[in-house]
Design a protein around this motif. Structure first.
Motif, PDB file in Angstrom:
ATOM      1  N   ALA A  39       8.383 -27.076  21.743  1.00  0.00           N
ATOM      2  CA  ALA A  39       7.759 -26.162  20.480  1.00  0.00           C
ATOM      3  C   ALA A  39       6.733 -25.368  20.836  1.00  0.00           C
ATOM      4  CB  ALA A  39       7.380 -27.317  19.566  1.00  0.00           C
ATOM      5  N   ASP A  40       6.780 -24.287  20.515  1.00  0.00           N
ATOM      6  CA  ASP A  40       5.863 -23.415  20.750  1.00  0.00           C
ATOM      7  C   ASP A  40       4.273 -23.530  20.162  1.00  0.00           C
ATOM      8  OD1 ASP A  40       4.539 -21.079  22.116  1.00  0.00           O
ATOM      9  OD2 ASP A  40       5.586 -19.583  20.506  1.00  0.00           O
ATOM     10  N   LEU A  41       3.631 -24.644  20.697  1.00  0.00           N
ATOM     11  CA  LEU A  41       2.288 -24.966  20.331  1.00  0.00           C
ATOM     12  C   LEU A  41       1.648 -25.624  21.138  1.00  0.00           C
ATOM     13  CD1 LEU A  41       2.645 -28.396  19.487  1.00  0.00           C
ATOM     14  CD2 LEU A  41       3.856 -27.758  17.791  1.00  0.00           C
ATOM     15  N   ILE A  42       0.205 -25.781  21.074  1.00  0.00           N
ATOM     16  CA  ILE A  42      -0.533 -26.502  22.044  1.00  0.00           C
ATOM     17  C   ILE A  42      -1.295 -27.578  20.994  1.00  0.00           C
ATOM     18  CG2 ILE A  42      -2.928 -26.361  23.238  1.00  0.00           C
ATOM     19  CD1 ILE A  42      -2.237 -23.485  23.737  1.00  0.00           C
ATOM     20  N   LEU A  54      -3.440 -33.143  15.864  1.00  0.00           N
ATOM     21  CA  LEU A  54      -4.105 -31.781  15.950  1.00  0.00           C
ATOM     22  C   LEU A  54      -3.348 -30.826  16.790  1.00  0.00           C
ATOM     23  CD1 LEU A  54      -7.859 -30.862  16.025  1.00  0.00           C
ATOM     24  CD2 LEU A  54      -6.181 -29.521  17.295  1.00  0.00           C
ATOM     25  N   ALA A  55      -2.861 -29.707  16.266  1.00  0.00           N
ATOM     26  CA  ALA A  55      -2.477 -28.489  17.299  1.00  0.00           C
ATOM     27  C   ALA A  55      -2.216 -27.503  16.887  1.00  0.00           C
ATOM     28  CB  ALA A  55      -0.781 -29.273  17.428  1.00  0.00           C
ATOM     29  N   ALA A  56      -1.897 -26.411  17.594  1.00  0.00           N
ATOM     30  CA  ALA A  56      -2.286 -24.884  16.978  1.00  0.00           C
ATOM     31  C   ALA A  56      -1.326 -24.103  17.644  1.00  0.00           C
ATOM     32  CB  ALA A  56      -3.719 -24.500  17.419  1.00  0.00           C
ATOM     33  N   THR A  57      -0.966 -23.003  17.298  1.00  0.00           N
ATOM     34  CA  THR A  57      -0.273 -21.836  17.765  1.00  0.00           C
ATOM     35  C   THR A  57      -1.345 -20.728  17.584  1.00  0.00           C
ATOM     36  OG1 THR A  57       0.504 -20.772  15.611  1.00  0.00           O
ATOM     37  CG2 THR A  57       1.775 -22.397  16.849  1.00  0.00           C
ATOM     38  N   ALA A 233      -9.154 -13.245  15.731  1.00  0.00           N
ATOM     39  CA  ALA A 233      -8.265 -12.385  15.573  1.00  0.00           C
ATOM     40  C   ALA A 233      -7.117 -12.615  16.660  1.00  0.00           C
ATOM     41  CB  ALA A 233      -8.441 -10.995  15.455  1.00  0.00           C
ATOM     42  N   GLY A 234      -6.101 -13.015  16.515  1.00  0.00           N
ATOM     43  CA  GLY A 234      -5.024 -13.184  17.359  1.00  0.00           C
ATOM     44  C   GLY A 234      -5.090 -14.237  18.466  1.00  0.00           C
ATOM     45  N   SER A 235      -5.919 -14.962  18.314  1.00  0.00           N
ATOM     46  CA  SER A 235      -6.112 -16.094  19.506  1.00  0.00           C
ATOM     47  C   SER A 235      -6.836 -17.378  18.908  1.00  0.00           C
ATOM     48  CB  SER A 235      -7.226 -15.542  20.624  1.00  0.00           C
ATOM     49  OG  SER A 235      -7.402 -16.385  21.530  1.00  0.00           O
ATOM     50  N   THR A 236      -6.409 -18.210  19.411  1.00  0.00           N
ATOM     51  CA  THR A 236      -6.865 -19.710  19.221  1.00  0.00           C
ATOM     52  C   THR A 236      -7.194 -20.540  20.413  1.00  0.00           C
ATOM     53  OG1 THR A 236      -5.683 -19.956  17.048  1.00  0.00           O
ATOM     54  CG2 THR A 236      -6.233 -22.067  18.059  1.00  0.00           C
ATOM     55  N   ALA A 237      -8.292 -20.914  20.462  1.00  0.00           N
ATOM     56  CA  ALA A 237      -8.808 -21.514  21.805  1.00  0.00           C
ATOM     57  C   ALA A 237      -9.094 -23.166  21.415  1.00  0.00           C
ATOM     58  CB  ALA A 237     -10.132 -21.070  22.499  1.00  0.00           C
ATOM     59  N   LEU A 238      -8.752 -24.151  22.194  1.00  0.00           N
ATOM     60  CA  LEU A 238      -8.656 -25.475  21.911  1.00  0.00           C
ATOM     61  C   LEU A 238      -9.308 -25.997  23.209  1.00  0.00           C
ATOM     62  CD1 LEU A 238      -5.897 -24.885  20.461  1.00  0.00           C
ATOM     63  CD2 LEU A 238      -5.647 -27.034  20.105  1.00  0.00           C
ATOM     64  N   GLU A 239     -10.333 -26.942  22.981  1.00  0.00           N
ATOM     65  CA  GLU A 239     -10.938 -27.811  24.003  1.00  0.00           C
ATOM     66  C   GLU A 239     -10.800 -29.316  23.616  1.00  0.00           C
ATOM     67  OE1 GLU A 239     -14.751 -25.757  25.279  1.00  0.00           O
ATOM     68  OE2 GLU A 239     -14.367 -24.932  23.323  1.00  0.00           O
ATOM     69  N   ILE A 253     -12.740 -32.150  30.794  1.00  0.00           N
ATOM     70  CA  ILE A 253     -12.348 -31.489  29.594  1.00  0.00           C
ATOM     71  C   ILE A 253     -11.156 -30.394  29.890  1.00  0.00           C
ATOM     72  CG2 ILE A 253     -13.314 -29.640  27.781  1.00  0.00           C
ATOM     73  CD1 ILE A 253     -15.853 -30.922  28.193  1.00  0.00           C
ATOM     74  N   VAL A 254     -10.039 -30.497  29.071  1.00  0.00           N
ATOM     75  CA  VAL A 254      -8.813 -29.528  29.033  1.00  0.00           C
ATOM     76  C   VAL A 254      -9.265 -28.365  28.161  1.00  0.00           C
ATOM     77  CG1 VAL A 254      -6.505 -29.302  28.748  1.00  0.00           C
ATOM     78  CG2 VAL A 254      -7.374 -31.476  29.684  1.00  0.00           C
ATOM     79  N   ARG A 255      -9.044 -27.068  28.473  1.00  0.00           N
ATOM     80  CA  ARG A 255      -9.252 -25.795  27.685  1.00  0.00           C
ATOM     81  C   ARG A 255      -8.117 -24.920  27.666  1.00  0.00           C
ATOM     82  NH1 ARG A 255     -14.414 -26.694  30.077  1.00  0.00           N
ATOM     83  NH2 ARG A 255     -16.119 -26.798  28.523  1.00  0.00           N
TER      84      ARG A 255
END
Length: 264
Positions: A39-42, A54-57, A233-239, A253-255
Motif C-alpha cells: 500500500a502507498d503509505l507509511i 497510525l499511518a500517513a500518505t 503543504a505536500g509533505s507529511t513527516a513521521l518520526e 528513532i525512525v524518520r
C-alpha cells in the motif's frame, strides 16, 4: 494507540502537529515505522492482524485508539476485541486509501462501525479533519474546527488526567522553538495520576492507576511506540521510537517522509 494530542490549523503553513503513544501488550508482534510494500503509505504495522494504529500518505493521516468501556475482565477491557470481530487497525488503512474519505466515514457511521469493538478514528485529508467515535452507546463523527485536541480511550477531549497533561504539554511545546523536542520528553512522563482524579472504567483502581501515566512502563503491557507527525503543504513527516518491556527503547528513532511529488 492510546494517547494522541494534536494541533489542527488547516490554513497555516504547518496544518497538523500530532504526538502519540501507542500502548499494547509487548508480546503482540509489531513492525516499526516503514514504507508498506502492499500500500502507498507509511506507518507501523500490527503483524498479528495486519493493520496499523497510525499511518500517513503525503496528503492524509489516520490514527486509531481503542475505546475502553466498563468491562469485568481486565484483559478484555484492554483489547476490547470480541471473537469474530474484524481488526480495528484495518480502518486506518481504509481511511488512507478510500476514494472519497468523507463518504467512507458516512458509511462507517451508518452501518460499518457496528461490526467493530469500540474505537476512535482520526482522519485528515486536505483541509479537513474528522474524529469518529464508536462505542456501545453511540457512533458519531464530526469535522473538527482548528485548535488543540486530545484522544485517549474515551471520546474526543474527555478530560482524563493523562489527556489533560498531554494536551497541556503540547500547548507549551507549541510555544517553543522545537515542539518536537519538547514532546519527545513530555510523552516519556511516567507519573501516575492521583487516585482522586482517576476515571472509573470498570477495571479497578490499581489498573486505572497503572494505565494513567502518559508513558506506561510495564513488563507485559505498556507503551510500545511514540510517534510524531508534522503535515505541511505536500509533505507529511513521521518520526517514531519503539520501546520494549519496562519502557526500554529498542533501536533508533525512525524518520520517514511522504512527499506529494513522489506519489504523482
Amino acid at each position: 494507540m492510546c494517547l494522541i494530542v494534536f494541533d489542527w490549523q488547516p490554513d497555516a503553513e504547518v496544518s497538523l502537529r500530532l504526538a502519540a503513544n501507542r500502548d499494547e501488550f509487548h508480546q503482540r508482534p509489531t513492525r516499526a515505522l516503514h514504507r508498506w510494500s502492499d500500500a502507498d503509505l507509511i506507518g507501523g504495522r500490527d503483524l498479528l492482524a495486519g493493520g496499523t494504529w497510525l499511518a500517513a500518505t503525503a496528503s492524509r493521516v489516520a490514527a486509531l485508539t481503542n475505546v475502553r468501556e466498563n468491562q469485568a475482565n481486565v484483559r478484555e477491557s484492554l483489547t476490547q476485541t470480541p471473537p469474530g470481530a474484524p481488526s480495528r487497525g484495518e480502518l486506518v488503512r481504509q481511511a488512507l486509501t478510500a476514494d472519497d474519505p468523507a463518504r467512507w466515514l458516512e458509511n462507517l457511521v451508518a452501518q460499518g462501525a457496528r461490526q467493530y469493538a469500540g474505537f476512535n478514528l482520526l482522519v485528515m485529508t486536505g483541509g479537513r479533519l474528522w474524529a469518529l467515535h464508536h462505542s456501545r452507546r453511540e457512533t458519531v463523527c464530526r469535522r473538527l474546527d482548528p485548535g488543540l485536541h486530545g484522544l485517549s480511550n474515551a471520546s474526543l477531549d474527555t478530560p482524563w488526567p493523562k489527556l489533560l497533561r498531554a494536551r497541556n504539554a503540547m500547548q507549551q511545546a507549541l510555544s517553543t522553538q522545537d515542539w518536537r523536542a519538547e514532546m519527545w520528553r513530555s510523552l516519556r512522563d511516567t507519573r501516575p495520576a492521583p487516585d482522586s482524579e482517576l476515571p472509573d472504567t470498570g477495571i479497578g483502581r490499581d489498573r486505572e492507576r497503572f494505565l494513567s501515566p502518559l508513558f506506561i512502563e510495564g513488563e507485559e503491557y505498556g507503551t510500545r511506540a511514540t510517534t510524531l507527525v508534522t503535515v505541511s503543504a505536500g509533505s507529511t513527516a513521521l518520526e517514531e521510537q519503539q520501546f520494549g518491556p519496562g519502557g526500554v527503547p529498542t533501536g533508533n528513532i525512525v524518520r520517514l517522509r511522504a512527499n506529494a511529488a513522489d506519489q504523482s
